[in-house]
Design a protein around this motif. Structure first.
Motif, mmCIF file in Angstrom:
data_model
loop_
_atom_site.group_PDB
_atom_site.id
_atom_site.type_symbol
_atom_site.label_atom_id
_atom_site.label_comp_id
_atom_site.label_asym_id
_atom_site.label_seq_id
_atom_site.Cartn_x
_atom_site.Cartn_y
_atom_site.Cartn_z
ATOM 1 N N PHE A 231 -5.058 0.197 8.116
ATOM 2 C CA PHE A 231 -3.707 -0.073 7.627
ATOM 3 C C PHE A 231 -2.942 -0.847 8.690
ATOM 4 O O PHE A 231 -3.133 -0.634 9.889
ATOM 5 C CB PHE A 231 -2.975 1.232 7.315
ATOM 6 N N ARG A 232 -2.069 -1.742 8.234
ATOM 7 C CA ARG A 232 -1.243 -2.506 9.179
ATOM 8 C C ARG A 232 0.090 -2.857 8.538
ATOM 9 O O ARG A 232 0.223 -2.860 7.306
ATOM 10 C CB ARG A 232 -1.961 -3.770 9.644
ATOM 11 N N VAL A 233 1.058 -3.144 9.370
ATOM 12 C CA VAL A 233 2.367 -3.589 8.898
ATOM 13 C C VAL A 233 2.280 -5.085 8.633
ATOM 14 O O VAL A 233 1.878 -5.861 9.512
ATOM 15 C CB VAL A 233 3.456 -3.287 9.936
ATOM 16 N N VAL B 52 3.215 2.809 6.474
ATOM 17 C CA VAL B 52 1.902 2.549 7.067
ATOM 18 C C VAL B 52 1.452 3.734 7.926
ATOM 19 O O VAL B 52 0.283 4.144 7.878
ATOM 20 C CB VAL B 52 1.940 1.246 7.895
ATOM 21 N N SER C 292 -1.765 -2.753 3.534
ATOM 22 C CA SER C 292 -0.655 -3.206 4.376
ATOM 23 C C SER C 292 0.655 -2.996 3.627
ATOM 24 O O SER C 292 0.687 -2.923 2.402
ATOM 25 C CB SER C 292 -0.822 -4.683 4.760
ATOM 26 N N ASP C 293 1.718 -2.898 4.395
ATOM 27 C CA ASP C 293 3.044 -2.689 3.815
ATOM 28 C C ASP C 293 4.072 -3.169 4.821
ATOM 29 O O ASP C 293 3.840 -3.116 6.045
ATOM 30 C CB ASP C 293 3.264 -1.209 3.493
ATOM 31 N N CYS D 253 0.795 -1.237 0.000
ATOM 32 C CA CYS D 253 0.000 0.000 0.000
ATOM 33 C C CYS D 253 0.823 1.280 0.000
ATOM 34 O O CYS D 253 0.307 2.348 -0.340
ATOM 35 C CB CYS D 253 -0.979 0.006 1.165
ATOM 36 N N ARG E 169 -1.911 6.125 7.204
ATOM 37 C CA ARG E 169 -2.958 6.470 8.177
ATOM 38 C C ARG E 169 -3.177 7.981 8.234
ATOM 39 O O ARG E 169 -4.320 8.451 8.316
ATOM 40 C CB ARG E 169 -2.571 5.940 9.560
ATOM 41 N N GLY F 185 -0.694 4.646 0.886
ATOM 42 C CA GLY F 185 -2.129 4.403 1.051
ATOM 43 C C GLY F 185 -3.027 4.873 -0.068
ATOM 44 O O GLY F 185 -4.254 4.848 0.073
#
Length: 378
Positions: A282-284, A264, A257-258, A199, A268, A202
């Motif tokens: 979003f998440r790692v 990340v 996610s990334d 992402c 956000r 984002g």
């Protein structure tokens, strides 16, 4: 004057998507050409397209089109247009030029000729030897191709891909217009799971959230035409209200996610600026371990190409590992992946069901489409 025309330049490959958008926005006589879409001018359509168009790069009002094989023809054709109907006495009119496959190759001199012609016409209309140019900007764009000149007023100002939510980005960002185009080509409209495992800052999940909610992407920015004296200022409020009335309420399963925690965090922040922080998460995470728990959904993503971000061999290793993970995904998942890598399918480990040429700025890419139910676990 004959019927005026509005023009939206697009990235190559997005002309049809942009045309469909304009039809949904009730534009009249929409027609797509290479690198642009044209439709009939109305004040409402000029405003609506600026506020709502996701895949056009800008909105321009075409005032004239004429042969320009030499500078005299360029001057006469420009001088013959009714500039005083559009540019007031104090209006500033900077010129930007582009010439392709034409005898008039000097863009600087073309700009000077157009500037002189418009200045002479306005000077006669207002009885002035020197125009002040202290008022609002009415930027003129000249495009010459095959000795045919077209003159426009730029209604957008900064390009429409500048939504206003992405003040900063990670390396090699994806333009918002192509991100929106990828989401629209995937036919995502808010139903089902949506994932972007690469992402970055984002952009793709944010554009997906704006599309799911049907939120006009231009509501949080300004446009050059808002300061045009002849365009009713009330239209901008009316069209803004209309756009907001068409928004949807709902809960959406959109996730980016990334592997990079900094990316990340930035994603956000951008989602908050775009006003969709409650619609997207979003998440790692490592894309090479992509393993969705849902039985169906869409992945729309733009992994590193190996041209600007990482070495080609590293990119190929990443594609191979992601391909291995992808083939374990449930059969109800589809994948839309953008890459400029000429050997992507080989390294990914599977030929795409469909491919579509798109341009990420000047970079020629393919949108590789792996469709639902094709060759994965059932």
């Amino acid at each position: 004057m004959e019927q005026l025309t509005l023009v939206a330049p697009t990235l190559f490959g997005l002309e049809g998507v942009c045309a469909e958008e304009l039809k949904r926005l009730d534009a009249r006589n929409v027609r797509a050409e290479n690198g642009r879409v044209l439709w009939d001018y109305t004040p409402e359509s000029l405003v609506r397209a600026n506020l709502c168009l996701r895949t056009g790069e800008r909105v321009m009002l075409r005032l004239g089109r004429f042969p320009a094989p030499d500078f005299d023809a360029l001057y006469d054709g420009t001088c013959g247009l009714p500039w005083e109907e559009f540019i007031p006495r104090e209006g500033a009119f900077p010129i930007r030029c582009r010439s392709v496959d034409s005898r008039l190759t000097s863009q600087q001199r073309c700009g000077a000729v157009v500037k002189a012609a418009v200045g002479d016409r306005l000077g006669r209309a207002y009885g002035l030897e020197h125009l002040p140019e202290t008022g609002a900007e009415y930027a003129i764009r000249l495009f010459i191709m095959d000795d045919m000149a077209e003159l426009y007023l730029d209604a957008s100002g900064p390009s429409l891909h500048k939504r206003g939510y992405r003040a900063m980005s990670v390396v090699a960002p994806l333009r918002e217009t192509i991100a929106a185009g990828m989401v629209l080509l995937s036919r995502y409209r808010g139903k089902g799971a949506f994932r972007d495992p690469f992402c970055g800052s984002g952009t793709i999940p944010i554009e997906a959230a704006l599309i799911a909610k049907n939120r006009a992407p231009g509501l949080e920015r300004s446009f050059a035409a808002q300061r045009w004296a002849w365009l009713p200022s009330s239209l901008w409020m009316e069209e803004g209200d209309r756009a907001m009335d068409l928004e949807y309420d709902g809960d959406y399963d959109i996730e980016g996610s990334d592997i990079d925690p900094q990316a990340v965090a930035l994603a956000r922040e951008n989602a908050e600026k775009a006003g969709v922080e409650d619609l997207v998460s979003f998440r790692v995470a490592d894309a090479t371990r992509f393993a969705p728990s849902e039985p169906a959904g869409r992945v729309v993503t733009n992994p590193p190409y190996g041209e600007r971000i990482m070495e080609k061999r590293e990119a190929e290793g990443l594609y191979a590992a992601f391909g291995k993970a992808w083939r374990k995904a449930p059969a109800g998942w589809s994948l839309y992946l953008l890459s400029s890598h000429t050997e992507f399918e080989r390294t990914f480990g599977k030929r795409a069901d469909k491919k579509r040429k798109l341009y990420n700025g000047p970079l020629k890419c393919d949108l590789f489409q792996y469709l639902e139910g094709e060759g994965r676990s059932r």
